[in-house]
Write an enzyme that holds these catalytic residues in place. Structure first.
Site, PDB file in Angstrom:
ATOM      1  N   ALA A  17      -1.584  -0.494   4.006  1.00  0.00           N
ATOM      2  CA  ALA A  17      -0.702   0.032   5.046  1.00  0.00           C
ATOM      3  C   ALA A  17       0.307  -1.004   5.539  1.00  0.00           C
ATOM      4  O   ALA A  17       1.404  -0.655   5.979  1.00  0.00           O
ATOM      5  CB  ALA A  17      -1.550   0.531   6.204  1.00  0.00           C
ATOM      6  N   THR A  21       4.540  -0.987   7.278  1.00  0.00           N
ATOM      7  CA  THR A  21       4.811  -1.067   8.729  1.00  0.00           C
ATOM      8  C   THR A  21       6.286  -1.395   8.978  1.00  0.00           C
ATOM      9  O   THR A  21       6.873  -0.927   9.954  1.00  0.00           O
ATOM     10  CB  THR A  21       3.930  -2.129   9.422  1.00  0.00           C
ATOM     11  OG1 THR A  21       4.108  -3.377   8.755  1.00  0.00           O
ATOM     12  CG2 THR A  21       2.470  -1.742   9.416  1.00  0.00           C
ATOM     13  N   GLN A  94      -3.289   1.684  -1.670  1.00  0.00           N
ATOM     14  CA  GLN A  94      -4.171   2.463  -0.785  1.00  0.00           C
ATOM     15  C   GLN A  94      -3.323   3.413   0.052  1.00  0.00           C
ATOM     16  O   GLN A  94      -3.863   4.211   0.806  1.00  0.00           O
ATOM     17  CB  GLN A  94      -4.925   1.519   0.157  1.00  0.00           C
ATOM     18  CG  GLN A  94      -5.810   0.524  -0.554  1.00  0.00           C
ATOM     19  CD  GLN A  94      -6.406  -0.475   0.429  1.00  0.00           C
ATOM     20  OE1 GLN A  94      -7.452  -0.243   1.021  1.00  0.00           O
ATOM     21  NE2 GLN A  94      -5.735  -1.580   0.623  1.00  0.00           N
ATOM     22  N   ILE A  96      -0.713   6.338   1.306  1.00  0.00           N
ATOM     23  CA  ILE A  96      -0.597   7.769   1.021  1.00  0.00           C
ATOM     24  C   ILE A  96       0.826   8.238   1.315  1.00  0.00           C
ATOM     25  O   ILE A  96       1.089   9.427   1.350  1.00  0.00           O
ATOM     26  CB  ILE A  96      -1.615   8.557   1.877  1.00  0.00           C
ATOM     27  CG1 ILE A  96      -1.462   8.207   3.369  1.00  0.00           C
ATOM     28  CG2 ILE A  96      -3.037   8.256   1.403  1.00  0.00           C
ATOM     29  CD1 ILE A  96      -2.331   9.031   4.290  1.00  0.00           C
ATOM     30  N   HIS A 114      -6.074   6.419  -2.712  1.00  0.00           N
ATOM     31  CA  HIS A 114      -6.485   7.328  -1.641  1.00  0.00           C
ATOM     32  C   HIS A 114      -5.678   8.611  -1.620  1.00  0.00           C
ATOM     33  O   HIS A 114      -5.604   9.287  -0.597  1.00  0.00           O
ATOM     34  CB  HIS A 114      -6.401   6.599  -0.287  1.00  0.00           C
ATOM     35  CG  HIS A 114      -7.320   5.425  -0.196  1.00  0.00           C
ATOM     36  ND1 HIS A 114      -7.190   4.417   0.716  1.00  0.00           N
ATOM     37  CD2 HIS A 114      -8.408   5.093  -0.936  1.00  0.00           C
ATOM     38  CE1 HIS A 114      -8.149   3.509   0.535  1.00  0.00           C
ATOM     39  NE2 HIS A 114      -8.893   3.896  -0.473  1.00  0.00           N
ATOM     40  N   CYS A 125      -9.898  26.242  -4.545  1.00  0.00           N
ATOM     41  CA  CYS A 125      -9.403  26.517  -5.910  1.00  0.00           C
ATOM     42  C   CYS A 125      -8.495  25.405  -6.446  1.00  0.00           C
ATOM     43  O   CYS A 125      -7.990  25.497  -7.555  1.00  0.00           O
ATOM     44  CB  CYS A 125      -8.663  27.856  -5.956  1.00  0.00           C
ATOM     45  SG  CYS A 125      -7.052  27.823  -5.144  1.00  0.00           S
ATOM     46  N   SER A 189      -6.015  -5.154   4.999  1.00  0.00           N
ATOM     47  CA  SER A 189      -7.072  -5.908   5.697  1.00  0.00           C
ATOM     48  C   SER A 189      -8.266  -6.168   4.777  1.00  0.00           C
ATOM     49  O   SER A 189      -9.165  -6.929   5.133  1.00  0.00           O
ATOM     50  CB  SER A 189      -7.536  -5.124   6.934  1.00  0.00           C
ATOM     51  OG  SER A 189      -8.047  -3.861   6.532  1.00  0.00           O
TER      52      SER A 189
HETATM   53  P1  NAD Z   1      -5.257  -1.745   7.422  1.00  0.00           P
HETATM   54  O1  NAD Z   1      -4.615  -1.001   8.565  1.00  0.00           O
HETATM   55  O2  NAD Z   1      -6.723  -1.899   7.440  1.00  0.00           O
HETATM   56  O3  NAD Z   1      -4.646  -3.195   7.306  1.00  0.00           O
HETATM   57  C1  NAD Z   1      -3.266  -3.380   7.293  1.00  0.00           C
HETATM   58  C2  NAD Z   1      -3.025  -4.870   7.274  1.00  0.00           C
HETATM   59  O4  NAD Z   1      -1.635  -5.054   7.119  1.00  0.00           O
HETATM   60  C3  NAD Z   1      -3.432  -5.582   8.570  1.00  0.00           C
HETATM   61  O5  NAD Z   1      -4.421  -6.547   8.281  1.00  0.00           O
HETATM   62  C4  NAD Z   1      -2.125  -6.236   9.072  1.00  0.00           C
HETATM   63  O6  NAD Z   1      -2.321  -7.577   9.469  1.00  0.00           O
HETATM   64  C5  NAD Z   1      -1.251  -6.183   7.844  1.00  0.00           C
HETATM   65  N1  NAD Z   1       0.172  -6.036   8.136  1.00  0.00           N
HETATM   66  C6  NAD Z   1       0.782  -5.206   9.022  1.00  0.00           C
HETATM   67  N2  NAD Z   1       2.112  -5.347   8.953  1.00  0.00           N
HETATM   68  C7  NAD Z   1       2.352  -6.297   8.001  1.00  0.00           C
HETATM   69  C8  NAD Z   1       3.517  -6.878   7.476  1.00  0.00           C
HETATM   70  N3  NAD Z   1       4.748  -6.537   7.908  1.00  0.00           N
HETATM   71  N4  NAD Z   1       3.389  -7.813   6.507  1.00  0.00           N
HETATM   72  C9  NAD Z   1       2.177  -8.196   6.058  1.00  0.00           C
HETATM   73  N5  NAD Z   1       1.027  -7.678   6.536  1.00  0.00           N
HETATM   74  C10 NAD Z   1       1.121  -6.730   7.486  1.00  0.00           C
HETATM   75  O7  NAD Z   1      -4.733  -1.046   6.095  1.00  0.00           O
HETATM   76  P2  NAD Z   1      -5.416  -0.900   4.676  1.00  0.00           P
HETATM   77  O8  NAD Z   1      -6.099  -2.151   4.285  1.00  0.00           O
HETATM   78  O9  NAD Z   1      -4.371  -0.310   3.809  1.00  0.00           O
HETATM   79  O10 NAD Z   1      -6.554   0.196   4.866  1.00  0.00           O
HETATM   80  C11 NAD Z   1      -6.402   1.260   5.728  1.00  0.00           C
HETATM   81  C12 NAD Z   1      -6.394   2.649   5.139  1.00  0.00           C
HETATM   82  O11 NAD Z   1      -5.408   3.349   5.854  1.00  0.00           O
HETATM   83  C13 NAD Z   1      -6.006   2.799   3.722  1.00  0.00           C
HETATM   84  O12 NAD Z   1      -7.010   3.539   3.140  1.00  0.00           O
HETATM   85  C14 NAD Z   1      -4.733   3.637   3.699  1.00  0.00           C
HETATM   86  O13 NAD Z   1      -4.902   4.729   2.834  1.00  0.00           O
HETATM   87  C15 NAD Z   1      -4.617   4.201   5.067  1.00  0.00           C
HETATM   88  N6  NAD Z   1      -3.277   4.166   5.689  1.00  0.00           N
HETATM   89  C16 NAD Z   1      -2.164   4.321   4.942  1.00  0.00           C
HETATM   90  C17 NAD Z   1      -0.908   4.251   5.524  1.00  0.00           C
HETATM   91  C18 NAD Z   1       0.306   4.452   4.664  1.00  0.00           C
HETATM   92  O14 NAD Z   1       0.239   5.162   3.647  1.00  0.00           O
HETATM   93  N7  NAD Z   1       1.440   3.840   4.992  1.00  0.00           N
HETATM   94  C19 NAD Z   1      -0.784   4.009   6.895  1.00  0.00           C
HETATM   95  C20 NAD Z   1      -1.964   3.865   7.656  1.00  0.00           C
HETATM   96  C21 NAD Z   1      -3.198   3.944   7.042  1.00  0.00           C
END
Ligand code: NAD
Length: 243
Positions: A17, A21, A94, A96, A114, A125, A189
């Site tokens: 994720a 961001t 990961q 979506i 995911h 179905c 993370s």
């Molecule tokens: P997580 O939320 O657990 O971790 C995200 C990590 O990204 C954090 O540790 C944070 O420090 C880091 N981060 C945030 N902004 C950053 C940046 N600009 N540069 C570098 N690092 C940055 O996310 P995860 O490990 O992907 O696991 C969470 C689950 O949430 C996944 O299964 C995913 O499918 C889902 N998810 C997906 C989205 C998306 O598709 N964009 C958004 C939210 C959650």
């Protein structure tokens, strides 16, 4: 890291994720992230309770608004450059949100562990629906959307908590991790399994391992390179400028 990008030929990327961001899509665990706003609904709860199905779809209706208005950022774009230079073996995500495809990475190089929020599936179905069509329904009504053909419950084509990953996708991700010469984690993370096992598998199979993530991860001390700076600017510099 630019030296490694230059030297290595078979690079596998694992994104989470945190790469999105900077496109305006909140992650789960950072302050203000989705988990501070909504509770999770497991697949078992979704199947068992109408109230949970409604709550889940309300959350999906709101979170999808961030996804449709988001554009790929420097981080996503740098990974397109990596592919154009013939160095991207596989992009495991990961996420979506579908932003890697929109940025221009080839679908056949992307493994969506995911699933995707851009499609909706009937749990009975397996008929697939375009997400925008279902979003329009959600804007009109709080009713849980059901399948036109069989009346089954519809759910985004994502892997919910308590739901298994598609075996062929995780098997392929393990294979790619085992057969690369560098493995780079971006914006994860590394707390969600089995995705979090992939970097360790790659390193134990002989690959260089790098972690680019805002916060420390459980694998930092095991890695060859760690950086806690924002992903977009680091990737822009390391890939776009130095290749
Ligand atoms: P997580 O939320 O657990 O971790 C995200 C990590 O990204 C954090 O540790 C944070 O420090 C880091 N981060 C945030 N902004 C950053 C940046 N600009 N540069 C570098 N690092 C940055 O996310 P995860 O490990 O992907 O696991 C969470 C689950 O949430 C996944 O299964 C995913 O499918 C889902 N998810 C997906 C989205 C998306 O598709 N964009 C958004 C939210 C959650």
């Amino acid at each position: 890291m630019s030296d490694i990008i230059k030297a290595k030929k078979k690079i596998v990327i694992l994104t989470g994720a945190g790469i999105s961001t900077e496109s305006g899509i909140p992650d789960f665990r950072s302050p203000g992230g989705l988990w501070s706003i909504y509770r999770t609904v497991t697949i078992q709860e979704f199947l068992a309770n109408e109230e949970d199905r409604k709550y889940y779809w309300q959350y999906k209706r709101e979170s999808y608004k961030n996804i449709v208005k988001a554009n790929p950022n420097d981080g996503h774009n740098a990974l397109v450059t990596l592919e154009k230079k013939g160095k991207l073996q596989c992009l495991i995500t990961q996420n979506i949100d579908g932003l890697h495809q929109i940025a221009g990475n080839s679908s056949n190089l992307i493994l969506e562990l995911h699933g995707t929020d851009r499609q909706v599936i009937c749990l009975k179905c397996s008929k697939l629906y375009n997400r925008d069509e279902i979003q329009a329904h959600l804007e009109r009504s709080d009713d849980v959307p059901v399948c036109d053909d069989c009346g089954g419950w519809l759910k985004p084509a994502t892997v919910s908590f308590g739901q298994n990953l598609q075996p062929q996708i995780i098997e392929q991700a393990m294979y790619e991790s085992e057969h690369c010469d560098a493995f780079l984690v971006i914006g994860s993370s590394l707390t969600v399994h089995p995705a979090a096992l992939l970097p360790e598998h790659a390193k134990r199979s002989g690959a260089w391992l790098g972690i680019l993530n805002g916060d420390p991860t459980p694998l930092d001390s095991f890695s060859d390179w760690v950086c806690h700076d924002p992903a977009g600017q680091v990737l822009q510099k390391a890939i776009n400028i130095t290749i």
